[in-house]
Design a protein around this motif. Structure first.
Motif, PDB file in Angstrom:
ATOM      1  N   GLY A 262     -14.095   6.800   9.512  1.00  0.00           N
ATOM      2  CA  GLY A 262     -12.706   7.202   9.359  1.00  0.00           C
ATOM      3  C   GLY A 262     -11.821   5.996   9.118  1.00  0.00           C
ATOM      4  O   GLY A 262     -12.189   4.861   9.446  1.00  0.00           O
ATOM      5  N   ALA A 263     -10.648   6.233   8.532  1.00  0.00           N
ATOM      6  CA  ALA A 263      -9.711   5.145   8.264  1.00  0.00           C
ATOM      7  C   ALA A 263      -8.292   5.652   8.442  1.00  0.00           C
ATOM      8  O   ALA A 263      -8.018   6.854   8.266  1.00  0.00           O
ATOM      9  CB  ALA A 263      -9.904   4.583   6.859  1.00  0.00           C
ATOM     10  N   ALA A 264      -7.393   4.749   8.811  1.00  0.00           N
ATOM     11  CA  ALA A 264      -5.974   5.062   8.939  1.00  0.00           C
ATOM     12  C   ALA A 264      -5.201   3.994   8.176  1.00  0.00           C
ATOM     13  O   ALA A 264      -5.357   2.801   8.448  1.00  0.00           O
ATOM     14  CB  ALA A 264      -5.551   5.101  10.400  1.00  0.00           C
ATOM     15  N   VAL A 265      -4.388   4.415   7.213  1.00  0.00           N
ATOM     16  CA  VAL A 265      -3.725   3.475   6.307  1.00  0.00           C
ATOM     17  C   VAL A 265      -2.235   3.785   6.240  1.00  0.00           C
ATOM     18  O   VAL A 265      -1.842   4.930   5.996  1.00  0.00           O
ATOM     19  CB  VAL A 265      -4.344   3.561   4.892  1.00  0.00           C
ATOM     20  N   ASP A 266      -1.414   2.764   6.457  1.00  0.00           N
ATOM     21  CA  ASP A 266       0.040   2.913   6.365  1.00  0.00           C
ATOM     22  C   ASP A 266       0.622   2.112   5.212  1.00  0.00           C
ATOM     23  O   ASP A 266       1.761   2.325   4.824  1.00  0.00           O
ATOM     24  CB  ASP A 266       0.688   2.464   7.682  1.00  0.00           C
ATOM     25  N   VAL A 267      -0.166   1.183   4.663  1.00  0.00           N
ATOM     26  CA  VAL A 267       0.322   0.289   3.604  1.00  0.00           C
ATOM     27  C   VAL A 267      -0.669   0.285   2.445  1.00  0.00           C
ATOM     28  O   VAL A 267      -1.870   0.472   2.637  1.00  0.00           O
ATOM     29  CB  VAL A 267       0.521  -1.143   4.142  1.00  0.00           C
ATOM     30  N   TYR A 268      -0.166   0.018   1.239  1.00  0.00           N
ATOM     31  CA  TYR A 268      -0.969   0.187   0.037  1.00  0.00           C
ATOM     32  C   TYR A 268      -0.710  -0.956  -0.938  1.00  0.00           C
ATOM     33  O   TYR A 268       0.338  -1.607  -0.890  1.00  0.00           O
ATOM     34  CB  TYR A 268      -0.653   1.543  -0.614  1.00  0.00           C
ATOM     35  N   GLU A 269      -1.682  -1.164  -1.814  1.00  0.00           N
ATOM     36  CA  GLU A 269      -1.534  -2.239  -2.807  1.00  0.00           C
ATOM     37  C   GLU A 269      -0.314  -2.026  -3.672  1.00  0.00           C
ATOM     38  O   GLU A 269       0.396  -2.959  -4.024  1.00  0.00           O
ATOM     39  CB  GLU A 269      -2.793  -2.317  -3.685  1.00  0.00           C
ATOM     40  N   SER A 270      -0.058  -0.802  -4.046  1.00  0.00           N
ATOM     41  CA  SER A 270       1.105  -0.459  -4.866  1.00  0.00           C
ATOM     42  C   SER A 270       1.877   0.671  -4.182  1.00  0.00           C
ATOM     43  O   SER A 270       1.298   1.702  -3.854  1.00  0.00           O
ATOM     44  CB  SER A 270       0.650  -0.027  -6.265  1.00  0.00           C
ATOM     45  N   GLU A 271       3.152   0.434  -3.936  1.00  0.00           N
ATOM     46  CA  GLU A 271       3.987   1.443  -3.276  1.00  0.00           C
ATOM     47  C   GLU A 271       5.220   1.745  -4.123  1.00  0.00           C
ATOM     48  O   GLU A 271       5.727   0.860  -4.820  1.00  0.00           O
ATOM     49  CB  GLU A 271       4.400   0.944  -1.885  1.00  0.00           C
ATOM     50  N   PRO A 272       5.729   2.990  -4.078  1.00  0.00           N
ATOM     51  CA  PRO A 272       5.214   4.133  -3.323  1.00  0.00           C
ATOM     52  C   PRO A 272       3.856   4.594  -3.835  1.00  0.00           C
ATOM     53  O   PRO A 272       3.549   4.407  -5.016  1.00  0.00           O
ATOM     54  CB  PRO A 272       6.287   5.202  -3.543  1.00  0.00           C
TER      55      PRO A 272
END
Length: 537
Positions: A262-272
């Protein structure tokens, strides 16, 4: 450019503070209650207050402060960013106009740590999926069997303020905590009851891995296809730090295969990051970069910058300043070569010494020993920390960042200059090793490195530099040149230092372009080469 902080003197007139973005009113209350401050809540683009009468500007992310805006505010003394990033401020324009820029690096620490732990617990107990199942009218008790946190191992990758707060919460759940961080000393690890380990051990031993490291050249893609395979089968991953540290495509594949449970992600390489591929996976919890979005965090960042702005207008220093006004031209001319040298020494030692740092000692000899050297200490630290900090670091905030990471800074003035008119020695002390680097400078040539540990040489630092430790045997230098030539990398300069024939030796080379990682790996195959470090200045 050399900078120096200048306090603003108090005057009896009201200071006009323009609050251009929405901010927490409770956080701004100390400034609003001050009899010396006139707080104006209007956008900088539509305000009815004449911009030439504004002394301070408070913003969040919605307002962009361009050079044009700054130059319309001749009385502007300070810009306060209620948050961490200052990408929406023209720092060069602010600096050149003598405007101090501050931010609030501490205000969202607790909120981010709590969000991360909430994600961790949600992963372990399948809470989002179970909640959705109930909303859809199902009763799938067996399907959502989870795992306890008790007794599990949490690996914290990056042990700054947020990592330490996460560790405190994990200890309450009686988790075992491993931590990997180049700055983490044994004493600080003991203080926070965590076990310092290298990256390989953290990856292979952790049941949960939470990322809290800065996004730098070294950490970009740190968790990728290869390193994810080093983790335990069934590991859980969390990233509430920076997008780009986890290779998102590799994470997607690892979750699909089941290796990552499982994984939990709040930030991304490209946002939004709307319609992100990770949202397709039931085993992944995704949130839209909200780790710092709490009522308390918004109040804290507003209060922190507002009070610091008020203090600065009243003549006190700004501890979280990110820039400094320009020095007078004659002062800059005098000190520029020295700060260039100390910053270069800092950048080189940071990349050469990749272990926890306990102490930095700077020794000055020659003419420079009679100067006030505080600025040179800060310049060294700015160079040293630049390659390890995800954020704006310079002569102003470098000392504060070093103190926060328990790095002791010692300054000495010595009489022996070895015949140089100016001579600086930097000693970096870790828990196991020590690095010494000696430098001098001249206005004609610029900074020069004249000794590294026991090896003497005379090298002019360049943007692309290779540091090679090797055995002093015939043919080694030729093999180095051949390998670089094979990859179309031209050698600009080379210096070799050795103690005696046939013993240990070092090479410093400047090249016309940066050596990629695959080239560095090929160096390791050459007999008699001990190590190769790529230094980028």
């Amino acid at each position: 450019m050399v900078h120096a902080q200048q306090a603003v003197k108090t005057n009896k007139e009201l200071f006009n503070i323009l609050v251009s973005d929405q901010m927490d009113q409770d956080g701004l209350k100390p400034v609003m209650d001050s009899s010396l401050m006139n707080v104006i809540f209007e956008s900088v683009t539509t305000t009815t207050t004449p911009l030439e009468e504004v002394d301070a500007l408070l913003i969040r992310s919605a307002t962009t402060v361009t050079r044009e805006v700054i130059e319309k505010m001749p009385r502007l003394k300070i810009i306060g960013r209620a948050g961490v990033g200052v990408d929406n401020v023209d720092m060069e324009a602010a600096t050149s106009n003598g405007v101090v820029v501050i931010n609030a690096p501490d205000g969202n620490t607790i909120s981010t740590a709590e969000h991360t732990f909430a994600m961790l617990a949600s992963l372990a107990r399948n809470i989002p999926l179970a909640n959705q199942s109930m909303k859809e009218g199902r009763w799938d008790r067996k399907k959502f069997q989870g795992t306890e946190l008790y007794g599990k191992t949490l690996g914290i990758l990056g042990f700054g303020r947020i990592g330490a707060e996460l560790a405190a919460r994990a200890r309450a759940f009686r988790m075992n905590i491993l931590a990997f961080d180049p700055f983490l000393t044994q004493s600080r690890a003991e203080k926070h009851h965590v076990q310092p380990v290298d990256l390989d051990e953290l990856l292979s031993q952790s049941d949960f891995i939470s990322i809290h490291t800065p996004l730098t050249k070294e950490t970009k893609g740190l968790l990728n296809k290869e390193t994810l395979q080093q983790t335990k089968p069934g590991v859980y991953l969390l990233n509430c730090a920076r997008g780009g540290i986890i290779d998102e495509e590799a994470l997607y594949d690892a979750v699909k295969s089941g290796h990552v449970k499982g994984a939990a992600v709040d930030v991304y390489e490209s946002e939004p990051a709307q319609n992100h591929p990770l949202t397709e996976l039931d085993a992944v919890i995704t949130t839209p970069h909200i780790a710092a979005s709490t009522t308390e965090a918004q109040k804290n960042v507003a209060a922190q910058v507002a009070v610091e702005v008020m203090d600065y207008l009243n003549g006190k220093p700004a501890p979280h300043a990110l820039n400094l006004p320009y020095l007078d031209a004659d002062v800059f001319e005098k000190f520029a070569p020295i700060t260039q040298l100390t910053r270069t020494l800092g950048e080189m030692t940071s990349q050469l010494f990749r272990e926890p740092v306990k102490k930095v000692q700077l020794s000055y000899a020659g003419e420079i020993s009679h100067q006030e050297t505080g600025l040179f200490n800060r310049s060294f630290l700015a160079g040293f920390l630049r390659h390890r900090i995800d954020g704006y670091v310079n002569e102003v905030n470098a000392s504060w960042i070093a103190k926060e990471r328990d790095i002791e800074v010692i300054e000495k003035h010595e009489s022996e200059s070895r015949g140089y008119s100016n001579f600086i020695k930097a000693t970096i002390l870790g828990e196991k090793n020590t690095l010494e680097i000696y430098g001098t400078f001249s206005r004609e040539i610029g900074p020069r490195i004249v000794q590294i540990n026991e090896f003497s040489l005379d090298f002019q630092p360049a943007k692309h530099t290779l540091f090679i430790q090797h055995n002093d045997q015939p043919g080694v230098i030729g093999k180095v040149g051949l390998l670089l030539g094979t990859h179309d990398i031209n050698i600009a300069t080379m210096q070799v230092g050795r103690k005696h024939e046939g013993g240990k030796a070092i090479m410093l080379l400047s090249t016309d372009k940066e050596c990629e990682e695959k080239v560095i790996e090929e160096f390791q195959k050459i007999t008699d080469i001990v190590s190769v470090t790529n230094i980028e200045l």
